[in-house]
Design a protein around this motif. Structure first.
Motif, mmCIF file in Angstrom:
data_model
loop_
_atom_site.group_PDB
_atom_site.id
_atom_site.type_symbol
_atom_site.label_atom_id
_atom_site.label_comp_id
_atom_site.label_asym_id
_atom_site.label_seq_id
_atom_site.Cartn_x
_atom_site.Cartn_y
_atom_site.Cartn_z
ATOM 1 N N ASN A 153 -11.908 13.257 3.939
ATOM 2 C CA ASN A 153 -12.463 13.470 5.273
ATOM 3 C C ASN A 153 -13.527 14.561 5.273
ATOM 4 O O ASN A 153 -14.036 14.921 6.321
ATOM 5 C CB ASN A 153 -11.346 13.810 6.253
ATOM 6 C CG ASN A 153 -10.418 12.632 6.462
ATOM 7 O OD1 ASN A 153 -10.802 11.647 7.072
ATOM 8 N ND2 ASN A 153 -9.226 12.698 5.916
ATOM 9 N N GLN B 157 -13.848 14.579 18.521
ATOM 10 C CA GLN B 157 -14.722 15.629 18.010
ATOM 11 C C GLN B 157 -16.084 15.052 17.739
ATOM 12 O O GLN B 157 -16.223 14.045 17.034
ATOM 13 C CB GLN B 157 -14.170 16.283 16.733
ATOM 14 C CG GLN B 157 -15.085 17.413 16.271
ATOM 15 C CD GLN B 157 -14.517 18.286 15.171
ATOM 16 O OE1 GLN B 157 -13.378 18.110 14.756
ATOM 17 N NE2 GLN B 157 -15.312 19.236 14.696
ATOM 18 N N PHE C 17 -19.183 14.132 8.085
ATOM 19 C CA PHE C 17 -19.426 14.321 9.515
ATOM 20 C C PHE C 17 -20.235 15.573 9.852
ATOM 21 O O PHE C 17 -21.181 15.506 10.646
ATOM 22 C CB PHE C 17 -18.075 14.329 10.250
ATOM 23 C CG PHE C 17 -18.110 14.930 11.622
ATOM 24 C CD1 PHE C 17 -18.681 14.245 12.691
ATOM 25 C CD2 PHE C 17 -17.567 16.190 11.849
ATOM 26 C CE1 PHE C 17 -18.719 14.807 13.962
ATOM 27 C CE2 PHE C 17 -17.606 16.752 13.124
ATOM 28 C CZ PHE C 17 -18.180 16.062 14.185
ATOM 29 N N THR D 162 -20.603 21.552 17.508
ATOM 30 C CA THR D 162 -19.496 20.601 17.539
ATOM 31 C C THR D 162 -18.502 20.988 18.622
ATOM 32 O O THR D 162 -18.241 22.169 18.858
ATOM 33 C CB THR D 162 -18.815 20.483 16.158
ATOM 34 O OG1 THR D 162 -17.789 19.498 16.241
ATOM 35 C CG2 THR D 162 -18.183 21.789 15.710
ATOM 36 N N TYR E 16 -16.462 12.265 14.710
ATOM 37 C CA TYR E 16 -15.733 12.505 13.461
ATOM 38 C C TYR E 16 -14.726 11.369 13.209
ATOM 39 O O TYR E 16 -13.753 11.230 13.956
ATOM 40 C CB TYR E 16 -14.987 13.829 13.638
ATOM 41 C CG TYR E 16 -14.429 14.483 12.396
ATOM 42 C CD1 TYR E 16 -14.614 13.959 11.122
ATOM 43 C CD2 TYR E 16 -13.700 15.672 12.509
ATOM 44 C CE1 TYR E 16 -14.099 14.592 10.018
ATOM 45 C CE2 TYR E 16 -13.180 16.313 11.398
ATOM 46 C CZ TYR E 16 -13.377 15.758 10.143
ATOM 47 O OH TYR E 16 -12.865 16.392 9.052
#
Lengths: 245, 451
Positions: free
Chosen positions: B129, B327, B372, B378, B409
């Protein structure tokens, strides 16, 4: 600090117990068949805090090397006071029923190799008048069932052998622990459907660590198996032979 | 036995698979089977179903799920393989938790280069991730500190990859959502610390403009910056909150002890405890939790980085229906306007969460093809799952993000459209070439059905 020999060190349960020892800073001598897997376990234990980790690649069925292996462990660690015997295979009952050769092989791995190791370790500890021997047996050894009585036979023999050994070594101050494990979710049992009676290797491995610390004699892991097996042992044979468990 | 896994699930199997959910517990997906991986030399299971590695299940949506396929549970592959105390280079198996690394490394004077908001994620998950933390403006993403790794692929066996070897596959695997093969082990470079403490400050700020001022001022001097925002405040107070900034502490005479004991949220709430009323009350109180505008303290790293880790199973707060985390990042040019628009939409909907987080990302580009984090601002927050109403609000937020040149995300997503995904992650085509032919996930099928 303990000086510990672990046979079957790549077993999922033994690995959990070994991590607890390593965190205590003990010295470990690991024996297993697969060199790469053994090395990854050893590296992990070194980083977990073990003072010393040594390894030996060996198939326990080579019983003529047992004396040499135990002596080697004692020499490189500068002592030996605890032995955990954790190796084993889960017998394929159907294959054993069809072939005595298969049955013999299972008995060799799960019973005779253990008895050979115990013979040498017992003599070694008896002369020193101290030490702890822990062996992973199984609830399957408490009563023969059609679903896995070959495995059960091997474990029953180990359990009885340990009872006698405990009785013999009591006066020498040597502690002998029989670990009767129930269903444990490990690679050995990967093909089984798991229900509510199943325990994780963490739970059982930590239980073994505690029983070694508390110098127990016979432990069921998890605890409830003591009562389940009590009921199963109490069933009259006339009833038991008709059951399907 | 052992002849392969049957793809049809049985009621029994369904019962046993209940532990394999994502953190938001929405959507629900039931794997055909779970295969626990214990050794790096093991072959992939023999099955006709698709495969997906599953770490510690801390992704929020469906990127860690494989409905009708096989999950490879990686948590038993958790051995530390080597650690060089002089250079801080650690090699470990992919199922090792970041928490385990901290236990090993902190006493030796080393720390994770990048730390997400929970330490209960696996190394494999952190790479897959390409997670980020409060120090993104300084050190970028987790993937930027991975020196190399071993992947097991169904078509090529074990492949070693790094910035110099099988580079393309390396870049695809960073942020690759577990689709490029199973990460077996990885080598990461840790960063040195003097002790386990963090020297931190919490500053109350009255509105969004103040957040941006504080951010640009703090990002120069502090390693870690992040802000909690009151997602319900409107008008002049829109975007008010608490700004947290800190750095690893210099050598101290007295070090702080880890705070508080770990509690566990015991049961699923029959109804979500997060509603418009509790949210307003909490946010008002939390905004005023300190009397002084600035509060300085030397804290244990656990309370600074992982406040939520002290409450195990906090996701149960949201009840059985679960929640959706959102997000996004919006580009720096229009950041102020876009964040304002997002917060206005959320406050108008009177939805949102106790923990809404705002942070400015730095100019640290990750090599990950689907990574991301990118320069911009963010915003992260979660929403109780109220069905259509929640999904409509998130679609509305998506439109703002898309027009602001931003992204959502994947690790936290359970519902974005395929069209939006393609727009957010323009390198997906390049990425697609590296997907292992036997791998797939619920997320990937959802995103690509309309491509």
């Amino acid at each position: 600090m303990r000086h510990i020999l672990i046979i079957g060190a790549t077993s999922a349960i033994a690995e959990v117990t070994a991590r607890r020892f390593a965190r205590d800073g003990d010295r470990l001598y690991l024996v297993a068949r697969n060199p790469e897997r053994l090395e990854s376990v050893a590296s992990d234990l070194r980083l977990c805090g073990a003072t010393q980790v040594e390894t030996m690649v060996m198939d326990v069925n080579g019983t003529d090397r047992h004396v040499e292996m135990i002596a080697q462990a004692e020499t490189v660690m500068g002592g030996l006071d605890t032995v955990l015997i954790a190796h084993g295979t889960l017998s394929n009952q159907q294959a054993c029923e069809a072939s005595f050769k298969e049955t013999l092989r299972e008995l060799q791995t799960n019973c005779l190799s253990v008895i050979s190791l115990l013979t040498h370790v017992a003599n070694c500890f008896e002369t020193k008048k101290r030490g702890t021997i822990a062996v992973i047996s199984s609830v399957a050894g408490d009563r023969g069932r059609k679903s896995n009585y070959v495995y059960g036979t091997a474990k029953a023999a180990v359990s009885v052998f340990l009872q006698g050994l405990r009785n013999r070594l009591y006066r020498s101050g040597v502690n002998v622990i029989t670990i009767k494990a129930g269903f444990v979710d490990t690679p050995m049992t990967a093909d089984f459907c798991k229900g509510f009676l199943w325990a994780s290797s963490e739970k059982v491995g930590n239980g073994i660590y505690r029983s070694i610390q508390r110098k127990r004699d016979e432990v069921y892991l998890p605890w409830f198996w003591r009562w389940i097996m009590l009921v199963i042992r109490l069933l009259p044979e006339g009833v038991f032979k008709k059951t399907n468990i | 036995m052992g002849d392969g896994i049957d793809c049809r699930w049985t009621p029994l199997a369904r019962h046993l698979m209940k532990d394999y959910v994502s953190w938001g517990r929405y959507p629900k997906a039931i794997p055909a089977a779970v295969h626990r991986v214990h050794w790096t030399d093991e072959l992939l299971p023999n099955t006709t179903c698709s495969l997906l590695p599953y770490g510690n299940g801390r992704s929020y949506g469906d990127s860690c799920l494989n409905d009708g396929g096989v999950l490879l549970d990686m948590r038993d592959l958790n051995r530390m393989l080597s650690f060089d105390r002089s250079t801080g280079v650690l090699r470990c198996e992919a199922g090792v938790l970041l928490a385990d690394i901290l236990v090993l490394a902190v006493p030796m004077g080393w720390f994770l280069p990048v730390t997400p908001g929970t330490r209960f994620v696996t190394v494999g998950g952190a790479i897959a991730n390409d997670v980020h933390g409060k120090n993104h403006h300084r050190t970028g993403t987790f993937g930027q500190h991975v020196l190399g790794m071993a992947l097991r692929r169904s078509d090529r066996g074990i492949v070693l990859c790094s910035a110099t070897e099988n580079t393309e596959l390396f870049h695809a695997t960073i942020g690759g959502l577990g689709l490029t093969g199973v990460i077996l082990w990885a080598e990461i470079r840790l960063r040195p610390i003097a002790n386990h403490a963090v020297d931190s400050e919490t500053i109350r700020f009255p509105n969004l403009d103040a957040f941006f001022d504080l951010s640009s001022e703090s990002d120069r001097d502090y390693e870690y910056t992040v802000a909690w925002v009151d997602c319900l405040a409107r008008g002049n107070a829109l975007g008010r909150g608490l700004f947290m900034r800190g750095s690893h502490a210099a050598p101290q005479e007295r070090l702080p002890a880890p705070s508080g004991r770990t509690r566990s949220f015991p049961v699923d709430m029959p109804f979500p405890l997060v509603n418009a009323w509790s949210l307003r009350a909490f946010n008002n109180l939390y905004y005023r939790k300190q009397l002084a505008r600035v509060h300085r303290s030397i804290t244990h790293y656990k309370s600074f980085f992982f406040p939520l880790d002290n409450i195990l199973h906090w996701n149960r707060l949201y009840g059985r229906r679960g929640f959706l985390q959102y997000q996004c990042v919006v580009s720096p040019e229009s950041a102020k306007e876009s964040v304002r628009a997002l917060l206005e939409a959320i406050a108008t909907a009177r939805s949102g969460s106790f923990l809404s987080v705002l942070k400015v990302f730095g100019n640290r580009f990750s090599p990950g093809l689907l990574s991301f984090p990118r320069p911009g601002v963010t915003l992260a927050l979660d929403f109780p799952n109220q069905g259509r109403r929640t999904l409509d609000l998130l679609d509305q937020l998506d439109r703002i993000v898309a027009s602001a040149g931003g992204a959502v995300y994947p690790a936290k997503d359970a519902r974005m459209s395929g069209e939006h995904f393609l727009q957010y992650f323009p390198r997906w085509k390049e990425f697609q070439r590296h997907i292992d032919p036997r791998f797939s996930s619920s997320f990937w099928r959802r995103i690509t059905t309309r491509i």
